[in-house]
Design a protein around this motif. Structure first.
Motif, PDB file in Angstrom:
ATOM      1  N   VAL A 146       4.697   3.707   2.923  1.00 14.99           N
ATOM      2  CA  VAL A 146       4.560   2.403   2.289  1.00 14.99           C
ATOM      3  C   VAL A 146       4.391   1.338   3.357  1.00 14.99           C
ATOM      4  O   VAL A 146       5.140   1.299   4.337  1.00 14.99           O
ATOM      5  N   VAL A 147       3.396   0.494   3.176  1.00 18.70           N
ATOM      6  CA  VAL A 147       3.180  -0.651   4.057  1.00 18.70           C
ATOM      7  C   VAL A 147       3.196  -1.897   3.190  1.00 18.70           C
ATOM      8  O   VAL A 147       2.524  -1.961   2.162  1.00 18.70           O
ATOM      9  N   CYS A 148       4.005  -2.875   3.583  1.00 25.33           N
ATOM     10  CA  CYS A 148       4.055  -4.149   2.875  1.00 25.33           C
ATOM     11  C   CYS A 148       3.696  -5.264   3.856  1.00 25.33           C
ATOM     12  O   CYS A 148       4.428  -5.532   4.804  1.00 25.33           O
ATOM     13  N   ARG A 177       0.875  -1.175   0.000  1.00 24.95           N
ATOM     14  CA  ARG A 177       0.000   0.000   0.000  1.00 24.95           C
ATOM     15  C   ARG A 177       0.909   1.221   0.000  1.00 24.95           C
ATOM     16  O   ARG A 177       1.688   1.426   0.944  1.00 24.95           O
ATOM     17  N   ILE A 178       0.840   2.009  -1.070  1.00 23.73           N
ATOM     18  CA  ILE A 178       1.673   3.195  -1.220  1.00 23.73           C
ATOM     19  C   ILE A 178       0.778   4.424  -1.175  1.00 23.73           C
ATOM     20  O   ILE A 178      -0.077   4.615  -2.036  1.00 23.73           O
ATOM     21  N   GLU A 179       0.955   5.225  -0.135  1.00 26.58           N
ATOM     22  CA  GLU A 179       0.120   6.420   0.054  1.00 26.58           C
ATOM     23  C   GLU A 179       0.981   7.666  -0.077  1.00 26.58           C
ATOM     24  O   GLU A 179       1.872   7.912   0.741  1.00 26.58           O
ATOM     25  N   VAL A 188      -3.444   6.899  -3.388  1.00 24.46           N
ATOM     26  CA  VAL A 188      -3.123   5.601  -2.788  1.00 24.46           C
ATOM     27  C   VAL A 188      -3.072   4.543  -3.892  1.00 24.46           C
ATOM     28  O   VAL A 188      -3.941   4.489  -4.766  1.00 24.46           O
ATOM     29  N   ALA A 189      -2.037   3.721  -3.855  1.00 22.12           N
ATOM     30  CA  ALA A 189      -1.918   2.594  -4.782  1.00 22.12           C
ATOM     31  C   ALA A 189      -1.781   1.317  -3.972  1.00 22.12           C
ATOM     32  O   ALA A 189      -0.931   1.236  -3.082  1.00 22.12           O
ATOM     33  N   CYS A 190      -2.626   0.349  -4.234  1.00 23.50           N
ATOM     34  CA  CYS A 190      -2.567  -0.946  -3.560  1.00 23.50           C
ATOM     35  C   CYS A 190      -2.165  -2.012  -4.573  1.00 23.50           C
ATOM     36  O   CYS A 190      -2.762  -2.103  -5.657  1.00 23.50           O
TER      37      CYS A 190
END
Length: 234
Positions: free
Chosen positions: A89-91, A11-13, A19-21
């Motif tokens: 960024v959350v992975c 999840r890229i904010e 936001v891109a998932c």
């Protein structure tokens, strides 16, 4: 979702709220990435379009470049985003969750890395074991340690089967030299796309990393060698 598959949810904010998932799923046996799009694919993904110098595939049997197909959606989403823009960024993975506040380029480099390694490109296939243990936002030192360690583990299994007589980094160095050519080929494909530079800079970062790793094979892994030197008071 295949419950047995290895998966990575990014999840890229961006600072402006975009936001891109991204969901990346690897087959548990082949470690090949499940396709994220069924097409139609843009013309620059065709194998014959600026084909990599080292590509062993033939346009007569393969219509598309497997890596280009898998990154086409990423390139389209991020082609007009400046690489220096900050983002969170959350992975999330099968085993744990990683997060980092960083640049769009750093985030995309992490995503591009695993996608390129698992897209069934014959040149990149040697990176599949490392992709299984994907480490988002890894530093050069971490990547050096992981790539060389897993390569030596693979050599050990080959040694047990009688396929090799000893261990050295010649094969790995040659493999990373070919990765540089793939990175250059992909950059050539997307060079004319978009007004900004986040996607292109992500490829350039991966290219620089592959160059560094190739040099490291020549210089005895200097960035990690000190970790194995014991001081007198150890």
């Amino acid at each position: 979702m295949n419950e047995e598959a290895y998966w990575f949810d990014y999840r890229i904010e961006l600072e402006d709220g975009q936001v891109a998932c991204l969901h990346i799923e690897l087959d548990p046996v082949t470690l090949t990435m499940a396709p994220t799009s069924k097409g139609p694919y843009p013309p620059w993904t065709q194998l014959s379009y600026k084909q990599c110098q080292c590509c062993p595939l033939s346009p007569q049997t393969e219509l598309y470049c497997p890596v280009a197909v898998n990154i086409s959606d990423l390139v389209d989403r991020f082609k007009d985003i400046l690489s220096h823009k900050n983002c969170m960024v959350v992975c999330e993975t099968v085993d744990r969750t990683y997060s980092k506040k960083t640049s769009a380029m750093d985030a995309l480099t992490s995503v591009f890395g695993i996608v390129m390694a698992t897209s069934n490109c014959p040149v990149m296939d040697f990176l599949k074991p490392m992709a299984r243990f994907h480490l988002p936002f890894s530093s050069v030192e971490e990547t050096t340690a992981r790539s060389t360690s897993l390569f030596l583990l693979g050599q050990y299994f080959k040694y047990k089967k009688g396929e090799v007589n000893g261990f050295d980094f010649d094969e790995l160095e040659k493999s990373y030299a070919r990765v540089q050519l793939v990175n250059e080929g992909l950059l050539a494909r997307i060079q004319s796309l978009g007004k900004e530079d986040a996607d292109k800079n992500a490829i350039i970062t991966l290219h620089s990393l592959s160059q560094f790793l190739s040099l490291e094979m020549d210089f005895s892994l200097s960035t990690v060698a000190h970790l194995f030197e014991r001081g007198s008071d150890a």
